[in-house]
Scaffold this motif. Structure first.
Motif, PDB file in Angstrom:
ATOM      1  N   LYS A 168       0.822  -1.217   0.000  1.00  0.00           N
ATOM      2  CA  LYS A 168       0.000   0.000   0.000  1.00  0.00           C
ATOM      3  C   LYS A 168       0.855   1.266   0.000  1.00  0.00           C
ATOM      4  CE  LYS A 168      -0.576   0.331   5.044  1.00  0.00           C
ATOM      5  NZ  LYS A 168       0.500  -0.637   5.344  1.00  0.00           N
ATOM      6  N   LYS A 194      -3.144  -8.120  -3.790  1.00  0.00           N
ATOM      7  CA  LYS A 194      -2.917  -8.297  -2.355  1.00  0.00           C
ATOM      8  C   LYS A 194      -3.171  -6.987  -1.607  1.00  0.00           C
ATOM      9  CE  LYS A 194      -1.606 -11.627  -0.544  1.00  0.00           C
ATOM     10  NZ  LYS A 194      -2.363 -12.793  -0.004  1.00  0.00           N
ATOM     11  N   LYS A 195      -2.793  -5.883  -2.207  1.00  0.00           N
ATOM     12  CA  LYS A 195      -3.058  -4.565  -1.599  1.00  0.00           C
ATOM     13  C   LYS A 195      -4.555  -4.373  -1.372  1.00  0.00           C
ATOM     14  CE  LYS A 195      -2.893   0.407  -2.616  1.00  0.00           C
ATOM     15  NZ  LYS A 195      -4.353   0.660  -2.666  1.00  0.00           N
ATOM     16  N   GLY A 197      -6.608  -6.739  -0.819  1.00  0.00           N
ATOM     17  CA  GLY A 197      -7.121  -7.775   0.067  1.00  0.00           C
ATOM     18  C   GLY A 197      -7.566  -9.030  -0.640  1.00  0.00           C
ATOM     19  N   GLU A 266       1.181  -7.438   3.628  1.00  0.00           N
ATOM     20  CA  GLU A 266      -0.031  -8.026   3.048  1.00  0.00           C
ATOM     21  C   GLU A 266       0.155  -9.490   2.644  1.00  0.00           C
ATOM     22  OE1 GLU A 266       0.041  -3.625   1.719  1.00  0.00           O
ATOM     23  OE2 GLU A 266       1.477  -5.275   1.952  1.00  0.00           O
TER      24      GLU A 266
END
Length: 363
Positions: A168, A194-195, A197, A266
């Motif tokens: 992020k 992944k940032k 979620g 993450e």
């Protein structure tokens, strides 16, 4: 009667001599052919990333076996697959590629890999069993682990005062024009997912559209795309922060100890790279010799010490130096490693990833 018998015996003698003559000629031709074939077989064609098999290891193999290594490199797994498809699984003897692309090739109608005859690879016993029998190739029918790697963030704290903890933070507007990214669609789109979620293997169109929008926001921060040597721009000072393979991060820190490595909070990608033999490999026996050589404990350690990837070979541990064992870019803490995610076959969604990546780079 005597003349007639003599004539018959003479003819028989000629026939026998002729047979020997032709036999000798045939043997000579066969020997010549075998010599030529043997000469042609003193070659093994390796296809993998640049510098992934160190030069000194290649030279040791050539000296020990008399087999010449022809080394050709690619930048991404997808580039490798396209080339292997173009030659229909011929031309190359050993390909070293990643787990998910082995899965992709294994699912194709015309499989580009041939089953590996482990009976011809005695050092297969040296591979740590925890890296065997993975989802991408159950039973290791087509593949044998070489190394394991991941990607991480590296930055210069003298230039970047923000506390970097994860993906992020790469979107911070303060990083405009200061970033280098490894030039690989799966890796960059994966970290973007992944940032958000999501899984790095997401195929849902709505979620991929979100990733596309996020990448558009990231683009102003990116100055350099580099598949093979992204660390060089950090070392030179052309960029201040980067996302790259651990081996590349290690090279950057070795050149500039002030640089810091960050394991993204993450979750990281865990990538297992493997030896495979293409279905029409022209020198199969030489391929088996090369793989067996690379699985020797001392040779395996020499290779991973040089390319700075995680070693998957139990017999190599006795040869590892303290420097290698303490390399933060190579040995990931268990807490981070357990959060890691392997790439998987995307199926038809791979085309969407390609489109997202193409648009992202062209912005």
């Amino acid at each position: 009667m005597y003349k007639k018998l003599s004539k018959i015996l003479s003819l028989l003698l000629v026939a026998v001599l002729s047979t020997f003559a032709f036999s000798g000629c045939s043997k000579s031709t066969s020997t010549s052919s075998n010599t030529q074939k043997s000469s042609e077989e003193k070659v093994v064609n390796i296809f993998t990333w640049a510098n992934y098999v160190p030069d000194d290891v290649v030279k040791k193999f050539e000296k020990k076996t008399g087999i010449k290594v022809n080394y050709t490199n690619f930048s991404t797994n997808e580039e490798m697959l396209a080339k292997l498809q173009a030659v229909k699984g011929s031309q190359y003897d050993v390909v070293i590629c990643s787990d998910y692309i082995v899965e992709v090739m294994g699912k194709q109608k015309d499989v580009l890999m041939q089953p590996i005859d482990k009976a011809n690879i005695a050092n297969y016993k040296n591979v740590d069993t925890k890296y065997l029998n993975q989802e991408y190739d159950k039973g290791n029918k087509y593949s044998i682990p070489y190394t394991l790697g991941t990607q991480m963030i590296v930055y210069n704290p003298d230039k970047i005062k923000t506390d970097i903890k994860g993906y992020k933070d790469l979107w911070n507007p303060e990083l405009k024009g200061s970033m280098v990214l490894v030039d690989d669609s799966r890796i960059v789109i994966g970290m973007t997912l992944k940032k958000l979620g999501y899984s790095m293997n997401e195929t849902d169109k709505t979620k991929l559209d979100q990733a596309k929008a996020e990448l558009k926001k990231l683009r102003p921060n990116v100055k350099v795309f580099d598949a093979d040597t992204p660390h060089n721009s950090l070392i030179s000072g052309d960029t201040s922060i980067g996302f790259m393979y651990g081996s590349q991060a290690s090279a950057a820190v070795r050149a500039n100890p002030k640089l810091k490595i960050v394991y993204p909070e993450e979750g990281m990608n865990i990538e297992e790279d493997n030896f495979v033999i293409p279905v029409k490999a022209p020198h199969k026996k030489n391929a088996e010799q090369f793989i067996n050589f690379m699985l020797d404990g001392e040779i395996s350690n020499a290779a991973t010490t040089a390319n700075e990837y995680i070693n998957t070979n139990l017999a190599a541990k006795q040869f590892m130096s303290k420097e290698y064992l303490n390399n933060k870019a190579v040995f990931i803490p268990d807490e981070n490693f357990k959060k890691g995610e392997h790439f998987k076959d995307l199926g038809d969604a791979a085309k969407t990833y390609d489109l997202i990546w193409s648009e992202f780079k062209q912005q």
